[in-house]
Design an enzyme around this catalytic site. Structure first.
Site, PDB file in Angstrom:
ATOM      1  N   VAL A  61     -13.871  29.426 -10.432  1.00  0.00           N
ATOM      2  CA  VAL A  61     -14.826  30.493 -10.152  1.00  0.00           C
ATOM      3  C   VAL A  61     -14.140  31.859 -10.131  1.00  0.00           C
ATOM      4  O   VAL A  61     -12.987  31.977  -9.710  1.00  0.00           O
ATOM      5  CB  VAL A  61     -15.567  30.233  -8.807  1.00  0.00           C
ATOM      6  CG1 VAL A  61     -14.586  30.172  -7.646  1.00  0.00           C
ATOM      7  CG2 VAL A  61     -16.639  31.276  -8.545  1.00  0.00           C
ATOM      8  N   CYS A  62     -14.866  32.873 -10.626  1.00  0.00           N
ATOM      9  CA  CYS A  62     -14.453  34.274 -10.480  1.00  0.00           C
ATOM     10  C   CYS A  62     -15.703  35.034 -10.036  1.00  0.00           C
ATOM     11  O   CYS A  62     -16.599  34.438  -9.442  1.00  0.00           O
ATOM     12  CB  CYS A  62     -13.850  34.829 -11.774  1.00  0.00           C
ATOM     13  SG  CYS A  62     -15.014  34.944 -13.148  1.00  0.00           S
ATOM     14  N   ARG A  63     -15.792  36.322 -10.293  1.00  0.00           N
ATOM     15  CA  ARG A  63     -16.966  37.071  -9.843  1.00  0.00           C
ATOM     16  C   ARG A  63     -18.204  36.701 -10.649  1.00  0.00           C
ATOM     17  O   ARG A  63     -19.261  36.450 -10.089  1.00  0.00           O
ATOM     18  CB  ARG A  63     -16.722  38.570  -9.912  1.00  0.00           C
ATOM     19  CG  ARG A  63     -17.916  39.372  -9.363  1.00  0.00           C
ATOM     20  CD  ARG A  63     -17.653  40.863  -9.319  1.00  0.00           C
ATOM     21  NE  ARG A  63     -17.451  41.375 -10.659  1.00  0.00           N
ATOM     22  CZ  ARG A  63     -16.409  42.146 -11.020  1.00  0.00           C
ATOM     23  NH1 ARG A  63     -15.500  42.500 -10.152  1.00  0.00           N
ATOM     24  NH2 ARG A  63     -16.290  42.562 -12.267  1.00  0.00           N
TER      25      ARG A  63
END
Length: 111
Positions: A61-63
């Protein structure tokens, strides 16, 4: 853009026992992350790949899903077959009502 072969999962589909790998920068992590997630900034992944499980469900996950998609592709090219990208990233995680925790004493938020 994503290659068509990057497997993904939505925020509501993430299994409770998944290894959630957060590849955002330290300030993003501090502001708000999924409880129980593992922080490993994207640029440190090549040097710290041994920390990423090969025998468990890993959700990266990232933004918003761009950086994490790149990490999923990188890991797949290096032999991982158990990794998926969190579609929409932490923005979608928060929008789906999934829990957030912060490290700075402020209300958890996605920055």
């Amino acid at each position: 853009m994503f290659a068509a072969n990057i497997p993904s999962v939505t925020a509501t589909e993430v299994p409770a026992d998944a290894y959630l790998l957060d590849v955002r920068e330290p300030d993003e992590w501090t502001a708000g992350h999924a409880p129980g997630a593992h922080h490993l900034p994207m640029m440190e992944v090549p040097a710290r790949m041994s920390e990423i499980p090969t025998d468990a469900d890993v959700v990266v996950v990232c933004r918003s899903g761009g950086r994490s998609g790149q990490v999923v592709g990188y890991l797949m090219n290096n032999g991982w077959d158990n990794v998926r990208n969190l579609d929409g990233g932490m923005r979608q995680w928060a929008a789906a009502g999934r829990p957030l925790a912060s490290e700075d004493g402020q209300p958890a938020r996605v920055v």
